[in-house]
Design a protein around this motif. Structure first.
Motif, short mmCIF file in Angstrom:
data_model
loop_
_atom_site.label_atom_id
_atom_site.label_comp_id
_atom_site.label_asym_id
_atom_site.label_seq_id
_atom_site.Cartn_x
_atom_site.Cartn_y
_atom_site.Cartn_z
N TYR A 25 -2.31 36.12 91.96
CA TYR A 25 -0.33 35.75 92.12
C TYR A 25 -0.19 34.72 92.67
CZ TYR A 25 3.88 38.15 94.10
OH TYR A 25 5.31 38.46 94.43
N GLY A 28 5.10 34.81 90.93
CA GLY A 28 4.84 36.40 90.76
C GLY A 28 6.05 36.74 90.29
N THR A 29 7.33 36.04 89.79
CA THR A 29 8.50 36.18 89.10
C THR A 29 8.00 36.58 87.43
OG1 THR A 29 8.13 33.59 87.73
CG2 THR A 29 10.00 34.60 89.94
N MET A 32 6.65 40.07 88.19
CA MET A 32 7.11 41.45 89.12
C MET A 32 8.60 41.85 88.27
SD MET A 32 5.42 41.78 92.12
CE MET A 32 6.47 42.87 92.51
N VAL A 33 7.88 41.27 86.92
CA VAL A 33 9.60 42.17 85.92
C VAL A 33 8.96 43.90 85.72
CG1 VAL A 33 10.22 42.03 84.01
CG2 VAL A 33 9.80 40.14 85.00
N PRO A 35 5.97 45.58 87.57
CA PRO A 35 4.75 45.26 88.89
C PRO A 35 4.21 46.36 88.78
CG PRO A 35 7.47 46.18 89.82
CD PRO A 35 6.85 45.94 88.14
N TYR A 41 -4.10 42.89 93.80
CA TYR A 41 -3.07 40.82 94.02
C TYR A 41 -3.76 40.39 94.85
CZ TYR A 41 0.65 42.86 91.28
OH TYR A 41 1.17 42.80 90.07
N PHE A 43 -2.86 36.99 96.72
CA PHE A 43 -1.30 36.15 97.00
C PHE A 43 -2.13 34.53 96.67
CE2 PHE A 43 -0.29 40.08 97.82
CZ PHE A 43 0.70 40.78 96.91
N ILE A 95 14.36 31.56 91.67
CA ILE A 95 14.16 31.79 90.68
C ILE A 95 13.12 30.77 90.54
CG2 ILE A 95 13.08 31.93 88.20
CD1 ILE A 95 14.50 34.49 87.89
N LEU A 98 10.95 30.20 93.03
CA LEU A 98 9.45 31.34 94.00
C LEU A 98 8.51 31.22 92.33
CD1 LEU A 98 11.12 34.59 93.65
CD2 LEU A 98 9.60 33.94 95.56
N ARG B 28 8.12 46.31 95.48
CA ARG B 28 9.39 45.06 95.47
C ARG B 28 9.84 44.84 96.89
NH1 ARG B 28 10.88 44.23 90.10
NH2 ARG B 28 10.33 46.23 89.37
N LYS B 47 16.37 44.16 88.98
CA LYS B 47 15.18 44.28 88.96
C LYS B 47 13.87 43.36 87.87
CE LYS B 47 14.18 49.26 90.62
NZ LYS B 47 13.20 49.94 91.02
N LEU B 67 12.21 40.32 92.55
CA LEU B 67 10.58 39.39 92.29
C LEU B 67 9.09 38.98 93.38
CD1 LEU B 67 12.36 36.94 89.36
CD2 LEU B 67 11.32 39.98 88.97
#
Lengths: 292, 163
Positions: A25, A28-29, A32-33, A35, A41, A43, A95, A98, B28, B47, B67
């Motif tokens: 991860y 995460g963008t 996480m859509v 998740p 994970y 990180f 975004i 991230l 999240r 989301k 996210l």
């Protein structure tokens, strides 16, 4: 109960990849859509080894967890403008804060904004893993093994790469070429927060009226970014003028119709962009010859 | 190395106070804020990072909290609209947004306010283009954006020196 891991350094991250089933991860963008609250994970954002930007004699070296925003604001290295142009068009500030370059590559979406640029710049990726031979020798410092692959080879299809489960993409290597002309266009339904209908990256190096290097890369019109060395070689050696090259690309590109755009729109615009770019390249060649 | 799970919890700083989330690490951040900490100023719109209604600041940087897996922010500082509203800067934004009618239904407003904070921290005197860039990750279906651009511009003038 599922664990997640926050390794302190690359060695720890690689050991976890070898010993456990974890999901790397970075930004995460994309993860996480959709998740998975229970996923294990790994990180990576905090790892110092993945956050460096530097140059070697040959390459710009960008750590895989460097964010788009970090690429845009760092001042240590003068990165190719065309890469920054692509980063500026990724989504929007929240975004870009991230998302990471390594993530854009490993996600391997045909619409990844930086991918046509990285293909056009002949980028490679450096993968790392713990060498299996010393894995169980507790008294030895585990050695890290590396392999470098051209990006074109690393990305194999839609969301498919040849990263092995125990490997981590740690660096992106971009050759320090001296392109005299670069060209990037992302076509989407609005300026921000939009996924590309298509994108195009062109790069050329012209010296004293001679075309030395040429790259044309098309995004969102195939399962991976499309680049064709044969057509490029024929343009370089003079067998193709811009119009003949456009015809060759017309035969090559086979986009599809989906919710974002139609096949015919994608193809038409790609060919127009290629023509525009190649005309500019030819103008540079002609001007160089006159100046000789 | 740190191993985190629902038993260890995930420690982070929320609106200047140390807290520990007991949600699974892959949850999240948006859901953690709203459901675990009952901070409902952060809105859930899409989301998928498209709308910006869930924007918060992590270490001063604007991010869409939908996210962000909560496990990825251990020991980091999260600021939501509830924490930000106690600041002098918020008072300036509050007044400017009201004055320029930059709030209608209000759903996008917490995200817009935090996007403005992030923008002004970087560009205390932004051009209209910079304002549009700064707010480009936040959708508003009421105002048509012009009122928002004017509100940010007004706040930058009236709050000069604060950012």
């Amino acid at each position: 109960m599922v664990n997640a891991y926050v390794p302190a350094d690359l060695g720890e991250a690689l050991r976890l990849l070898q010993e456990k089933t974890v999901i790397p991860y970075a930004g995460g963008t994309d993860i996480m859509v959709h998740p998975q609250a229970e996923a294990a994970y790994l990180f990576l954002r905090q790892l110092p080894e993945l956050n460096q930007i530097c140059t070697t004699d040959q390459y710009f070296v960008i750590g895989s967890a460097v964010t788009y925003q970090a690429l845009l604001t760092q001042t240590a290295v003068r990165l190719p403008d065309i890469l920054l142009q692509a980063c500026r068009q990724v989504a929007a500030p929240p975004i870009r804060n991230l998302g990471t370059l390594g993530g854009n590559i490993c996600n391997a979406s045909p619409a990844g904004d930086t991918l046509p640029v990285l293909y056009a710049l002949d980028a490679s990726v450096r993968l790392a893993r713990l060498e299996p031979a010393v894995r169980d020798c507790q008294n030895l410092t585990p050695t890290i093994g590396y392999r470098i692959l051209p990006l074109r080879q690393f990305i194999q299809g839609v969301r498919r790469t040849c990263r092995r489960p125990e490997e981590l993409l740690i660096e992106i290597l971009i050759p320090q070429t001296h392109d005299t002309l670069t060209y990037y266009e992302k076509i989407a339904s609005r300026k921000a927060q939009a996924i590309a209908k298509l994108s195009f990256a062109g790069a050329a190096s012209v010296s004293q009226g001679q075309l030395q290097r040429l790259a044309l890369a098309f995004g969102s019109v195939g399962v991976t970014v499309v680049r064709d060395s044969l057509i490029e070689a024929k343009i370089i050696n003079g067998s193709y003028d811009p119009e003949a090259a456009v015809q060759a690309y017309a035969a090559l590109l086979r986009p599809i119709t989906d919710q974002r755009s139609t096949a015919s729109y994608r193809k038409t615009v790609c060919l127009n962009l290629a023509r525009d770019f190649l005309t500019a390249v030819q103008a540079q060649v002609t001007a160089g010859r006159r100046g000789r | 190395m740190q191993i985190i799970n629902v038993q260890t919890g995930i420690p982070f700083i929320l609106n200047d106070r140390p807290v520990r989330s007991l949600s699974a690490p892959g949850t999240r951040l948006l859901d953690v804020l709203r459901q675990e900490f009952h901070l409902t100023g952060t809105k859930c719109g899409c989301k998928e990072g498209e709308c910006g209604a869930c924007a918060v600041l992590i270490n001063g940087r604007l991010v869409t909290s939908c996210l962000v897996a909560v496990g990825s922010i251990a020991h980091q500082a999260v600021l939501t609209i509830e924490g930000y509203r106690k600041t002098e800067r918020f008072a300036v934004l509050d007044e400017a947004f009201a004055e320029m009618a930059a709030v209608q239904c209000g759903f996008c407003t917490p995200g817009m306010v935090l996007a403005t904070e992030a923008l002004l921290s970087e560009h205390p005197h932004p051009s209209p283009e910079e304002i549009r860039q700064g707010l480009s990750g936040n959708l508003c279906r009421c105002t048509g954006y012009q009122a928002l651009v004017q509100a940010v511009s007004t706040a930058a003038q009236k709050g000069a020196g604060l950012w």
